[in-house]
Design an enzyme around this catalytic site. Structure first.
Site, PDB file in Angstrom:
ATOM      1  N   MET A  19     -59.877   0.420  82.030  1.00  0.00           N
ATOM      2  CA  MET A  19     -60.511   2.240  81.875  1.00  0.00           C
ATOM      3  C   MET A  19     -61.984   2.850  82.191  1.00  0.00           C
ATOM      4  O   MET A  19     -61.792   3.151  81.017  1.00  0.00           O
ATOM      5  CB  MET A  19     -59.437   2.716  80.605  1.00  0.00           C
ATOM      6  CG  MET A  19     -58.936   2.925  80.532  1.00  0.00           C
ATOM      7  SD  MET A  19     -58.150   3.689  79.099  1.00  0.00           S
ATOM      8  CE  MET A  19     -57.655   2.239  77.830  1.00  0.00           C
ATOM      9  N   ASP A  43     -45.036   6.203  82.753  1.00  0.00           N
ATOM     10  CA  ASP A  43     -46.294   7.191  83.081  1.00  0.00           C
ATOM     11  C   ASP A  43     -46.972   6.463  84.619  1.00  0.00           C
ATOM     12  O   ASP A  43     -46.175   6.197  84.945  1.00  0.00           O
ATOM     13  CB  ASP A  43     -47.875   6.845  81.998  1.00  0.00           C
ATOM     14  CG  ASP A  43     -47.507   5.416  81.345  1.00  0.00           C
ATOM     15  OD1 ASP A  43     -47.427   5.351  82.103  1.00  0.00           O
ATOM     16  OD2 ASP A  43     -47.712   5.785  80.262  1.00  0.00           O
ATOM     17  N   LYS A  71     -50.684  10.476  81.945  1.00  0.00           N
ATOM     18  CA  LYS A  71     -51.363  11.380  81.451  1.00  0.00           C
ATOM     19  C   LYS A  71     -52.676  11.133  82.891  1.00  0.00           C
ATOM     20  O   LYS A  71     -52.128   9.962  83.764  1.00  0.00           O
ATOM     21  CB  LYS A  71     -52.129  11.264  81.037  1.00  0.00           C
ATOM     22  CG  LYS A  71     -50.887  11.188  79.367  1.00  0.00           C
ATOM     23  CD  LYS A  71     -51.914   9.992  78.275  1.00  0.00           C
ATOM     24  CE  LYS A  71     -50.887   9.509  77.492  1.00  0.00           C
ATOM     25  NZ  LYS A  71     -50.955   8.788  76.250  1.00  0.00           N
TER      26      LYS A  71
HETATM   27  N1  SAH Z   1     -51.433  -1.544  78.773  1.00  0.00           N
HETATM   28  C1  SAH Z   1     -52.137  -1.469  80.024  1.00  0.00           C
HETATM   29  C2  SAH Z   1     -53.861  -1.123  80.183  1.00  0.00           C
HETATM   30  C3  SAH Z   1     -53.403   0.049  80.153  1.00  0.00           C
HETATM   31  S1  SAH Z   1     -55.031   1.449  79.545  1.00  0.00           S
HETATM   32  C4  SAH Z   1     -51.963  -3.638  80.458  1.00  0.00           C
HETATM   33  O1  SAH Z   1     -51.432  -4.145  79.993  1.00  0.00           O
HETATM   34  O2  SAH Z   1     -52.113  -3.771  81.763  1.00  0.00           O
HETATM   35  C5  SAH Z   1     -55.066   2.259  81.505  1.00  0.00           C
HETATM   36  C6  SAH Z   1     -56.048   0.677  82.596  1.00  0.00           C
HETATM   37  O3  SAH Z   1     -55.634  -0.774  83.202  1.00  0.00           O
HETATM   38  C7  SAH Z   1     -56.481   0.921  83.566  1.00  0.00           C
HETATM   39  O4  SAH Z   1     -57.838   1.925  83.524  1.00  0.00           O
HETATM   40  C8  SAH Z   1     -56.666  -0.425  84.673  1.00  0.00           C
HETATM   41  O5  SAH Z   1     -58.535  -0.331  84.431  1.00  0.00           O
HETATM   42  C9  SAH Z   1     -56.147  -1.696  83.705  1.00  0.00           C
HETATM   43  N2  SAH Z   1     -55.084  -1.565  85.130  1.00  0.00           N
HETATM   44  C10 SAH Z   1     -53.685  -1.415  84.702  1.00  0.00           C
HETATM   45  N3  SAH Z   1     -53.040  -1.590  86.119  1.00  0.00           N
HETATM   46  C11 SAH Z   1     -53.776  -2.369  86.781  1.00  0.00           C
HETATM   47  C12 SAH Z   1     -54.391  -2.569  88.074  1.00  0.00           C
HETATM   48  N4  SAH Z   1     -52.799  -2.545  88.455  1.00  0.00           N
HETATM   49  N5  SAH Z   1     -54.816  -2.500  88.798  1.00  0.00           N
HETATM   50  C13 SAH Z   1     -56.569  -2.656  87.961  1.00  0.00           C
HETATM   51  N6  SAH Z   1     -56.571  -2.300  86.422  1.00  0.00           N
HETATM   52  C14 SAH Z   1     -55.149  -2.492  86.149  1.00  0.00           C
END
Ligand code: SAH
Length: 468
Positions: A385, A250, A272
């Site tokens: 998020m 995704d 999404k």
């Molecule tokens: N499973 C993922 C999180 C998914 S929810 C994890 O463990 O990181 C998606 C959220 O993760 C985004 O809205 C943001 O807040 C955060 N996120 C994911 N990758 C990111 C990145 N490279 N830099 C900053 N925030 C990030």
């Protein structure tokens, strides 16, 4: 071929090491791993060999080398810093046809010691014939990442079943296919994931059914891709990426990471955007099961870690119901990536003794969180998020007792070259974001630890340090 490669059985054989320093100690360690009986000749022993001697792991002759020390030896290593002594040992050994290695002096050696990867009983040895040991070490490091740590356990399992398989599958060609499927398919993956009992049961099952088909059994790998920097993938994630038939990914997964997939793998995008769900979660769950049931190895690639705001739990629940084999590979979650690359330790003895991860996803336009539990002193809050809800977040935390000057950071695209760090406080951030361009994915960090960023920031995105 300059040297003839071979693997030498020295288990319980007397081996002599001349020298007592660090170089000798490294060779002794190798000999002991191969279960040799090691005698060290040296007037003095360094720290490491002294400890081994005290542990009764080696014998020690506390004096200079003497020709008689070579009697009954199987192998000799000279590791003294006296060139004349090394040369004399080499000559004496060669005269007796006794294998000798003089450390770092190929001309004096009758054998050289390669760089090795030990997944006993599987061993890989790499040599450049002494020409460029650094190259051998680099090559070894590459191979290390490609050969799963549990390869040895797979070899043991295959050994365990060898006779049984030979009895059941008599045709050698068919047998070879069978083993190839075992080594590259779901049974091997079970071993690598530590599910040895399941691997054994699966071996018996395929043998009982005599289901020796060439078609591999489908399965799903639920893999965390980390926060963006491809270097932060795990070895296992990389290996599975390079063997999966289909990759379901995704929006959060970077192109650089997808580039590491097998060239002929099918890529399926189920990304999404916030308001527009390309594929509902239930459909993704079923899609994974459906492709796996066709006999494909499906890799479901998730940003960060699959079990942190990743809905990984829902996906495997469906796989379980559908009876599809799967494994889960953790990844570096955005909080860990953002914290490290922004120089903001999530805990710190002076600032924070706890850290909480929450989702700031808006439901009906507001965040439904336990504000009282969040607004605690000495606690770091990480919000996933949460970009759209920054104003509400700041307001609620202050309303529930956090000082308005509590520091706060927004980390955009953490760990990538587009990383950008915006620093403010609960009081100032709502107006800062009105004038600052910041895009998802962005992570929010709230707490005193954010003040450390000034001192500890080390990673620069595309535009210098990227700080605002
Ligand atoms: N499973 C993922 C999180 C998914 S929810 C994890 O463990 O990181 C998606 C959220 O993760 C985004 O809205 C943001 O807040 C955060 N996120 C994911 N990758 C990111 C990145 N490279 N830099 C900053 N925030 C990030």
């Amino acid at each position: 071929m300059q040297y003839f490669p071979m693997f030498f059985d020295i288990s319980d054989k007397p081996c002599l090491v001349v020298g007592g320093g660090d170089v000798a100690a490294r060779k002794v360690a190798l000999l002991l791993r191969a279960a040799a009986r090691v005698t060290v000749v040296s007037p003095d022993l360094g720290e490491s060999l002294t400890a081994r001697y005290a542990n009764l792991e080696i014998s020690h002759l506390s004096r200079e080398f003497d020709e008689g020390d070579l009697d009954n030896c199987t192998l000799v290593i000279a590791a003294t810093d006296d060139e004349a002594v090394n040369r004399r040992i080499s000559e004496l050994c060669k005269a007796r046809n006794l294998p000798v290695n003089v450390v770092d002096q190929p001309a004096l050696c009758s054998f050289i010691v390669p760089s090795m990867i030990d997944r006993s009983p599987v061993q890989v040895a790499v040599s450049t014939g002494g020409a460029a040991p650094v190259l051998a070490r680099l090559l070894r490091a590459r191979l290390e990442t490609m050969i799963p740590a549990a390869y040895g356990r797979l070899a043991e399992l295959m050994d365990e079943f060898r006779d049984l398989v030979k009895a059941r599958i008599t045709d050698p060609e068919q047998r070879r296919h069978f083993w190839e499927n075992v080594a590259q398919g779901s049974i091997a993956e079970m071993v690598f994931a530590g599910k040895e009992a399941a691997a054994r049961a699966a071996m018996h099952k395929v043998l009982d059914e005599a289901a020796v088909s060439d078609r591999p059994r489908g399965e799903v790998y639920l893999v965390g891709a980390g926060p963006g920097d491809p270097d932060l993938l795990t070895f296992r994630a990389l290996r599975l990426l390079q063997q999966a038939d289909v990759i379901v990914y995704d929006r959060l997964v970077s192109e650089e990471i997808l580039d590491m997939a097998r060239r002929d793998a099918d890529l399926v995008y189920v990304g999404k955007t916030r308001d527009q769900h390309t594929l509902p979660q239930e459909d993704i769950n079923l899609l994974l099961a459906r492709i796996a049931k066709k006999g494909k190895r499906v890799l479901r690639l998730k940003g960060g870690d699959p079990f942190i705001f990743g809905r990984g739990g829902e996906e495997i629940e469906t796989l379980m119901q559908e009876g599809v084999n799967f494994q889960i590979v953790p990844g570096i979650t955005a909080a860990a990536g953002a914290a490290s690359y922004a120089g903001i330790p999530l805990t710190h003895r002076d600032h924070a003794q706890s850290v909480v991860f929450v989702t700031g996803h808006l439901k009906d336009g507001s965040m439904n969180l336990n504000w009282k539990a969040l607004a605690q002193p000495h606690q770091t809050i990480v919000v996933y998020m949460g970009l759209l809800g920054v104003k509400e977040l700041c307001g609620k935390l202050v309303e529930h007792g956090l000082p308005a000057d509590t520091p706060m950071a927004l980390v955009q695209k953490a760990t990538t070259r587009q990383q950008k760090v915006v620093i403010g406080t609960l009081g100032s951030m709502p107006s800062i974001i009105e004038t600052t361009e910041i895009k998802p994915p962005t992570l929010i960090i709230v707490g005193d630890v954010v003040s450390l960023h000034k001192k500890l920031s080390w990673f620069g995105g595309a535009k210098g340090m990227g700080d605002t």
